[in-house]
Write an enzyme that holds these catalytic residues in place. Structure first.
Site, PDB file in Angstrom:
ATOM      1  N   ASP A  42      -3.185   5.285  -2.628  1.00  0.00           N
ATOM      2  CA  ASP A  42      -4.103   6.279  -2.098  1.00  0.00           C
ATOM      3  C   ASP A  42      -4.313   7.360  -3.153  1.00  0.00           C
ATOM      4  O   ASP A  42      -3.384   8.097  -3.495  1.00  0.00           O
ATOM      5  CB  ASP A  42      -3.481   6.863  -0.824  1.00  0.00           C
ATOM      6  CG  ASP A  42      -4.343   7.894  -0.138  1.00  0.00           C
ATOM      7  OD1 ASP A  42      -5.391   8.279  -0.691  1.00  0.00           O
ATOM      8  OD2 ASP A  42      -3.962   8.323   0.972  1.00  0.00           O
ATOM      9  N   HIS A  65      -7.671   3.789  -4.368  1.00  0.00           N
ATOM     10  CA  HIS A  65      -8.926   4.153  -3.701  1.00  0.00           C
ATOM     11  C   HIS A  65      -9.113   5.663  -3.766  1.00  0.00           C
ATOM     12  O   HIS A  65      -8.167   6.441  -3.710  1.00  0.00           O
ATOM     13  CB  HIS A  65      -9.008   3.617  -2.267  1.00  0.00           C
ATOM     14  CG  HIS A  65      -8.064   4.221  -1.267  1.00  0.00           C
ATOM     15  ND1 HIS A  65      -8.184   5.513  -0.808  1.00  0.00           N
ATOM     16  CD2 HIS A  65      -7.002   3.692  -0.616  1.00  0.00           C
ATOM     17  CE1 HIS A  65      -7.238   5.758   0.091  1.00  0.00           C
ATOM     18  NE2 HIS A  65      -6.499   4.672   0.212  1.00  0.00           N
ATOM     19  N   ASP A  77      -6.506   9.851  -2.812  1.00  0.00           N
ATOM     20  CA  ASP A  77      -7.136  11.019  -2.184  1.00  0.00           C
ATOM     21  C   ASP A  77      -8.527  11.257  -2.772  1.00  0.00           C
ATOM     22  O   ASP A  77      -9.314  10.333  -2.899  1.00  0.00           O
ATOM     23  CB  ASP A  77      -6.243  12.252  -2.320  1.00  0.00           C
ATOM     24  CG  ASP A  77      -5.111  12.256  -1.298  1.00  0.00           C
ATOM     25  OD1 ASP A  77      -5.185  11.479  -0.329  1.00  0.00           O
ATOM     26  OD2 ASP A  77      -4.160  13.025  -1.458  1.00  0.00           O
ATOM     27  N   ARG A  93     -13.772   4.873  -1.252  1.00  0.00           N
ATOM     28  CA  ARG A  93     -13.707   5.096   0.196  1.00  0.00           C
ATOM     29  C   ARG A  93     -14.805   6.068   0.604  1.00  0.00           C
ATOM     30  O   ARG A  93     -15.009   7.097  -0.053  1.00  0.00           O
ATOM     31  CB  ARG A  93     -12.338   5.663   0.579  1.00  0.00           C
ATOM     32  CG  ARG A  93     -12.262   6.172   2.008  1.00  0.00           C
ATOM     33  CD  ARG A  93     -10.873   6.649   2.354  1.00  0.00           C
ATOM     34  NE  ARG A  93     -10.915   7.815   3.216  1.00  0.00           N
ATOM     35  CZ  ARG A  93      -9.847   8.449   3.685  1.00  0.00           C
ATOM     36  NH1 ARG A  93      -8.635   8.028   3.355  1.00  0.00           N
ATOM     37  NH2 ARG A  93      -9.969   9.510   4.462  1.00  0.00           N
ATOM     38  N   CYS A 115      -7.003  13.576   7.021  1.00  0.00           N
ATOM     39  CA  CYS A 115      -6.904  12.171   7.418  1.00  0.00           C
ATOM     40  C   CYS A 115      -8.276  11.711   7.882  1.00  0.00           C
ATOM     41  O   CYS A 115      -8.989  12.437   8.588  1.00  0.00           O
ATOM     42  CB  CYS A 115      -5.880  12.018   8.546  1.00  0.00           C
ATOM     43  SG  CYS A 115      -5.944  10.402   9.368  1.00  0.00           S
ATOM     44  N   GLU A 126     -14.093   4.245   6.076  1.00  0.00           N
ATOM     45  CA  GLU A 126     -13.012   4.798   6.877  1.00  0.00           C
ATOM     46  C   GLU A 126     -13.445   5.136   8.297  1.00  0.00           C
ATOM     47  O   GLU A 126     -14.582   5.546   8.547  1.00  0.00           O
ATOM     48  CB  GLU A 126     -12.470   6.056   6.190  1.00  0.00           C
ATOM     49  CG  GLU A 126     -11.366   6.792   6.948  1.00  0.00           C
ATOM     50  CD  GLU A 126     -10.091   5.993   7.166  1.00  0.00           C
ATOM     51  OE1 GLU A 126     -10.182   4.872   7.707  1.00  0.00           O
ATOM     52  OE2 GLU A 126      -9.012   6.497   6.808  1.00  0.00           O
ATOM     53  N   ASP A 154      -0.821  15.816   5.471  1.00  0.00           N
ATOM     54  CA  ASP A 154      -1.739  15.085   4.593  1.00  0.00           C
ATOM     55  C   ASP A 154      -3.009  15.904   4.400  1.00  0.00           C
ATOM     56  O   ASP A 154      -4.054  15.619   4.977  1.00  0.00           O
ATOM     57  CB  ASP A 154      -2.059  13.722   5.219  1.00  0.00           C
ATOM     58  CG  ASP A 154      -2.973  12.889   4.344  1.00  0.00           C
ATOM     59  OD1 ASP A 154      -2.966  13.093   3.109  1.00  0.00           O
ATOM     60  OD2 ASP A 154      -3.702  12.028   4.889  1.00  0.00           O
ATOM     61  N   ASN A 165      -8.950  -0.279   7.435  1.00  0.00           N
ATOM     62  CA  ASN A 165      -7.740   0.511   7.693  1.00  0.00           C
ATOM     63  C   ASN A 165      -7.322   0.321   9.149  1.00  0.00           C
ATOM     64  O   ASN A 165      -7.978   0.808  10.050  1.00  0.00           O
ATOM     65  CB  ASN A 165      -8.020   1.987   7.409  1.00  0.00           C
ATOM     66  CG  ASN A 165      -6.799   2.864   7.651  1.00  0.00           C
ATOM     67  OD1 ASN A 165      -5.702   2.380   7.899  1.00  0.00           O
ATOM     68  ND2 ASN A 165      -7.002   4.165   7.582  1.00  0.00           N
ATOM     69  N   GLU A 222     -11.677   8.850  -2.286  1.00  0.00           N
ATOM     70  CA  GLU A 222     -12.531   9.131  -1.129  1.00  0.00           C
ATOM     71  C   GLU A 222     -13.555  10.213  -1.427  1.00  0.00           C
ATOM     72  O   GLU A 222     -13.376  11.024  -2.341  1.00  0.00           O
ATOM     73  CB  GLU A 222     -11.665   9.548   0.062  1.00  0.00           C
ATOM     74  CG  GLU A 222     -10.914  10.845  -0.145  1.00  0.00           C
ATOM     75  CD  GLU A 222      -9.715  10.980   0.781  1.00  0.00           C
ATOM     76  OE1 GLU A 222      -9.666  11.993   1.504  1.00  0.00           O
ATOM     77  OE2 GLU A 222      -8.855  10.088   0.782  1.00  0.00           O
ATOM     78  N   TYR A 265       0.838  -1.190   0.000  1.00  0.00           N
ATOM     79  CA  TYR A 265       0.000   0.000   0.000  1.00  0.00           C
ATOM     80  C   TYR A 265       0.875   1.244   0.000  1.00  0.00           C
ATOM     81  O   TYR A 265       1.853   1.327   0.756  1.00  0.00           O
ATOM     82  CB  TYR A 265      -0.907   0.009   1.238  1.00  0.00           C
ATOM     83  CG  TYR A 265      -1.787   1.227   1.351  1.00  0.00           C
ATOM     84  CD1 TYR A 265      -2.788   1.454   0.422  1.00  0.00           C
ATOM     85  CD2 TYR A 265      -1.627   2.142   2.383  1.00  0.00           C
ATOM     86  CE1 TYR A 265      -3.607   2.580   0.513  1.00  0.00           C
ATOM     87  CE2 TYR A 265      -2.441   3.264   2.487  1.00  0.00           C
ATOM     88  CZ  TYR A 265      -3.427   3.476   1.547  1.00  0.00           C
ATOM     89  OH  TYR A 265      -4.234   4.584   1.633  1.00  0.00           O
TER      90      TYR A 265
END
Length: 303
Positions: A92, A119, A94, A162, A129, A192, A65, A214, A121, A51
């Site tokens: 990721d 993924h 985002d 996500r 985060c 998440e 982040d 996660n 989101e 990952y």
């Protein structure tokens, strides 16, 4: 053997290899690897997929982040980790770096760099985060459009949607979003920041799709084992920033010791030796390959 001439370099696209791993019985363990060295060490430990966390990449660049990274930033790290490990890589993505066309660009760029899965989101920028407060969500329809764009653009990439909706809107809304994202073309769902075993069991029972969990440290999810996640129906588990956390802690202690003692001698037992480093990166394999190609050959005598 080096990756330059590796006989075991997989011919099948990374997305197909990732999908095959998810479709096996049980949960797939996917530890985070934020650079090539971490990727080599994870593969050596026996992991079959890795990952790449946006949070870990951001932190390694000295950034928070908050959606600051670009597609090219992540693609650089994808190439590094995928090349070093030769394993299928979940990345990721985002919020997709924009709207539908940006998502399509991201998907093609990540595939070209060697990713096997991504993924996306349902937050809006500036994103946070998933385990922090104050997250703001896109509408379900806007997020579904991004998922559809990703599914349309991919050649083989495994697409995971996500949702951060549980904290803001509750379980029912998160389940409804997940079902909408699956209709739009997502292969799997990543709920998440669930806060209990009961929430994971409920979500997995209500969403008919592979579920990603996660298991980040210092977040809202309690410590749960791979076996427990698997028993509840989760098909993938990530530990996104664990390797970075351990490395960063060790580096901080190194610099503090060097500043205080003027020497690293006391830390030698905790260091990777030169021999261990060379074994990990295959130094002598590269050296031998270079010598076999660059070796001087005398010209034949002239009659």
């Amino acid at each position: 053997m080096t990756y330059l001439v590796a006989s075991d370099w997989p011919e099948e696209p990374a997305g197909k290899r990732f999908r095959a791993l998810v479709e096996r019985p049980g949960a797939l363990a996917i530890p985070g690897a934020h650079n090539g060295m971490a990727a080599l060490q994870a593969r050596e430990a026996g992991f079959e997929a890795l990952y790449l966390s946006g949070a870990a990449v951001s932190a390694s660049m000295g950034l928070p982040d908050l959606g600051i990274l670009t597609v090219e930033d992540m693609s650089f790290y994808i190439r590094q980790v995928a090349r070093a490990s030769m394993l299928p890589l979940l990345v990721d993505g985002d919020t997709g770096y924009g709207e539908a066309l940006n998502v399509m660009h991201m998907v093609r760029s990540f595939e070209d760099a060697g990713a096997g899965a991504v993924h996306i989101e349902d937050q809006i920028l500036p994103k946070k985060c998933g385990h922090l407060n104050g997250k703001r969500l896109a509408s379900p329809e806007d997020m579904a459009a991004k998922v559809a764009a990703a599914a349309r653009a991919r050649r083989h990439l495994y697409v995971i949607a996500r949702t951060d909706a549980v904290a803001n809107e509750g379980m029912d809304a998160a389940v409804a979003r997940a079902r909408l994202y699956l209709e739009a073309g997502a292969d799997a769902i990543f709920p998440e920041a669930l806060t209990s075993a009961e929430m994971f069991r409920e979500f997995a029972s209500r969403v008919d799709a592979p579920i990603l969990a996660n298991m980040t440290e210092f977040g809202r999810t309690p410590h749960i084992t791979l076996e427990e996640f698997s028993s509840w129906g989760c098909r993938m588990v990530i530990w996104p920033v664990s390797a970075l956390r351990v490395a960063a802690k060790a580096q901080k202690e190194l610099y503090a010791t060097l500043a205080a003692e003027g020497s690293t001698k006391s830390l030698l037992p905790r260091m990777q030796t030169r021999v261990e480093l060379y074994e990990t990166i295959g130094y002598h394999d590269f050296e031998a390959l270079d010598a076999s190609i660059a070796a001087s050959v005398a010209p034949p005598p002239i009659d």
